[in-house]
Design an enzyme around this catalytic site. Structure first.
Site, mmCIF file in Angstrom:
data_model
loop_
_atom_site.group_PDB
_atom_site.id
_atom_site.type_symbol
_atom_site.label_atom_id
_atom_site.label_comp_id
_atom_site.label_asym_id
_atom_site.label_seq_id
_atom_site.Cartn_x
_atom_site.Cartn_y
_atom_site.Cartn_z
ATOM 1 N N PHE A 1 0.855 -1.185 0.000
ATOM 2 C CA PHE A 1 0.000 0.000 0.000
ATOM 3 C C PHE A 1 0.894 1.238 0.000
ATOM 4 O O PHE A 1 1.850 1.313 0.782
ATOM 5 C CB PHE A 1 -0.928 0.006 1.217
ATOM 6 C CG PHE A 1 -2.034 1.010 1.099
ATOM 7 C CD1 PHE A 1 -3.123 0.773 0.284
ATOM 8 C CD2 PHE A 1 -1.961 2.207 1.779
ATOM 9 C CE1 PHE A 1 -4.136 1.704 0.160
ATOM 10 C CE2 PHE A 1 -2.967 3.158 1.662
ATOM 11 C CZ PHE A 1 -4.060 2.901 0.846
ATOM 12 N N ASP B 1 2.331 -5.187 8.421
ATOM 13 C CA ASP B 1 1.145 -4.342 8.287
ATOM 14 C C ASP B 1 -0.060 -5.277 8.209
ATOM 15 O O ASP B 1 -0.169 -6.097 7.295
ATOM 16 C CB ASP B 1 1.255 -3.482 7.021
ATOM 17 C CG ASP B 1 0.083 -2.519 6.853
ATOM 18 O OD1 ASP B 1 -1.021 -2.822 7.354
ATOM 19 O OD2 ASP B 1 0.255 -1.467 6.198
ATOM 20 N N TYR C 1 -10.668 0.507 11.004
ATOM 21 C CA TYR C 1 -11.858 0.926 10.253
ATOM 22 C C TYR C 1 -12.248 -0.020 9.133
ATOM 23 O O TYR C 1 -13.272 0.208 8.472
ATOM 24 C CB TYR C 1 -11.694 2.348 9.706
ATOM 25 C CG TYR C 1 -10.448 2.612 8.903
ATOM 26 C CD1 TYR C 1 -10.337 2.217 7.581
ATOM 27 C CD2 TYR C 1 -9.377 3.293 9.476
ATOM 28 C CE1 TYR C 1 -9.199 2.471 6.850
ATOM 29 C CE2 TYR C 1 -8.229 3.549 8.752
ATOM 30 C CZ TYR C 1 -8.147 3.145 7.441
ATOM 31 O OH TYR C 1 -6.998 3.398 6.711
ATOM 32 N N LYS C 2 -11.480 -1.081 8.907
ATOM 33 C CA LYS C 2 -11.843 -2.057 7.878
ATOM 34 C C LYS C 2 -12.646 -3.184 8.528
ATOM 35 O O LYS C 2 -13.789 -2.999 8.919
ATOM 36 C CB LYS C 2 -10.590 -2.566 7.169
ATOM 37 C CG LYS C 2 -9.778 -1.458 6.466
ATOM 38 C CD LYS C 2 -8.591 -2.041 5.728
ATOM 39 C CE LYS C 2 -7.629 -0.964 5.252
ATOM 40 N NZ LYS C 2 -8.232 -0.076 4.243
ATOM 41 N N ARG D 1 -12.556 -4.947 -6.781
ATOM 42 C CA ARG D 1 -12.208 -5.584 -5.511
ATOM 43 C C ARG D 1 -13.474 -5.784 -4.680
ATOM 44 O O ARG D 1 -14.253 -4.852 -4.476
ATOM 45 C CB ARG D 1 -11.202 -4.704 -4.766
ATOM 46 C CG ARG D 1 -10.523 -5.381 -3.602
ATOM 47 C CD ARG D 1 -9.457 -4.495 -2.994
ATOM 48 N NE ARG D 1 -10.024 -3.308 -2.371
ATOM 49 C CZ ARG D 1 -9.421 -2.585 -1.423
ATOM 50 N NH1 ARG D 1 -8.205 -2.924 -1.022
ATOM 51 N NH2 ARG D 1 -9.990 -1.513 -0.912
#
Length: 416
Positions: free
Chosen positions: A129, A201, A226-227, A375
């Protein structure tokens, strides 16, 4: 899964089905983007109202003590710890992944340099990312002492890239675009065998796949809430450091919340012992309080049950897309092997952006990542098997009818 009725039968037999009721989901939406932003827990609105109306509105500044605000980053860390194989007082919820990466990379480079001054390389993947790579690049510019960011194009290149000059390998457990998942135990061992430190990560892992940081002997980890953890947009991230590294950690952002006695207001920084030293400035209590609403749902199940359902959902989604959308220019980019797959499935399409916008217009919300990647995230706490069926049927219709060609679906917003 050959029919919609079979999907409904799977939902009836799903041991996690009751957890869906604990989320505020719109009945007209199939939400397959929990890998980017989780759905709101049903308890979140009431919790926010309590923080704002009662704790802040009535308690005012007293709530730092009476409502437990000051201790919340550590308390949430202990509640999150079992989801990632951490021990008590090894996790703290604070700041963002970017800020926490800066802290950890800085400390890791310092520790590695103390052990061997020739170790000046950070190894990562080009497909990582971007913020992870940007933070590493920025830190190297600040240090200006011959450090290097070495990137590989394929996981198979990591053993050759990590050598006697490597200080730390910064690896994302589940790739944000493809869903490829590293073997954390084998990769950590390979990093350690080369004499380097392992920084993970967990943005697309925490709450989605089983993680055992202590079991594999990792050195550092960051992740967001938050995911899959459903903490809310921009909710604070977390940082993990095992007990063996904590008091050797040199905090580059030595803010007052990481001080051993912050309210002594002493002019000299003295780091707290243990996990407290990973804090920096005053914490955002409203958003932090909502993280607990998401974590509390996980207390009613375990990561192995979540993983079983995740694999069942993604297996069926991949199978249905490849059979019911055959010949429609979709190419799977997510690994088929269970041991290499996270909890999302990605397909390339030459007009992926437009196709995703057409799906969203019909209430099937996934997301798009460059280049050309559709996705779809599967959150076992609330995603149903019938959602899988209906999403694929909508995708098939969008492609078969060329509905994605409508000009409005080509318009791009600031966030894609």
């Amino acid at each position: 899964m050959k029919t919609r009725e079979e999907a409904l039968a799977l939902d009836r037999d799903d041991p996690l089905a009751h957890l869906r009721d604990q989320f505020a989901l719109h009945p007209g939406v199939i939400y397959l983007d929990g890998n980017s932003l989780g759905a709101p827990p049903a308890a979140a609105a009431a919790r926010a109202q309590a923080v704002i109306g009662s704790e802040w509105g009535e308690g005012l500044i007293r709530s730092w003590n009476t409502a437990g605000w000051f201790a919340l980053p550590r308390r949430l860390g202990n509640k999150l710890a079992p989801l990632i194989g951490a021990a008590d007082n090894e996790v703290v919820v604070t700041d963002t992944i970017s800020i926490n990466l800066f802290k950890l990379l800085s400390a890791a480079l310092k520790l590695a340099n103390e052990r061997d001054p020739k170790r000046r390389v950070i190894v990562s993947e080009r497909s990582n990312f971007p913020t992870d790579l940007y933070i590493a690049q920025g830190l190297i510019e600040q240090l200006d002492r011959g450090y290097e960011l070495r990137l590989v194009d394929d996981p198979s290149e990591l053993p050759e890239a990590i050598g006697s000059d490597t200080a730390v390998a910064m690896i994302t457990h589940v790739n944000y675009r493809t869903g490829y998942m590293h073997d954390m135990a084998a990769t950590t061992k390979m990093i350690h065998d080369a004499g380097a430190l392992a920084l993970w990560d967990l943005a697309h892992s925490a709450g989605a796949v089983p993680v055992d940081l202590n079991g594999v002997g990792a050195d550092y980890a960051v992740g967001c809430t938050y995911k899959y953890l459903n903490g809310g947009p921009g909710s604070p991230a977390f940082v993990w450091v095992p007990h063996r590294h904590q008091n050797a950690f040199s905090q580059p952002l030595s803010g007052w919340w990481g001080h051993r006695a912050p309210f002594e207001m002493h002019p000299i920084y003295r780091p707290d012992d243990g996990i407290g030293r990973f804090l920096c400035g005053t914490q955002p209590m409203v958003s932090m309080a909502l993280v607990e609403a998401g974590l509390d749902v996980f207390l009613q199940t375990d990561m192995h049950a979540i993983r079983r359902k995740s694999l069942a959902l993604t297996d069926r989604f991949i199978e249905l897309v490849e059979t019911r959308c055959a010949g429609m220019s979709l190419k799977l980019v997510t690994p088929r092997a269970h041991g290499q797959r996270g909890s999302h499935a990605s397909f390339e399409h030459p007009h992926g952006y437009e196709v995703m916008q057409a799906l969203i217009a019909r209430g099937v919300i996934g997301d798009y990542r460059e280049p050309h990647v559709l996705r779809f995230g599967f959150t076992p706490l609330y995603t149903r098997f019938v959602d899988v069926w209906d999403a694929v049927e909508t995708l098939r219709d969008v492609l078969a009818t060329d509905a994605w060609r409508a000009p409005e679906f080509a318009a791009r917003g600031s966030v894609t």
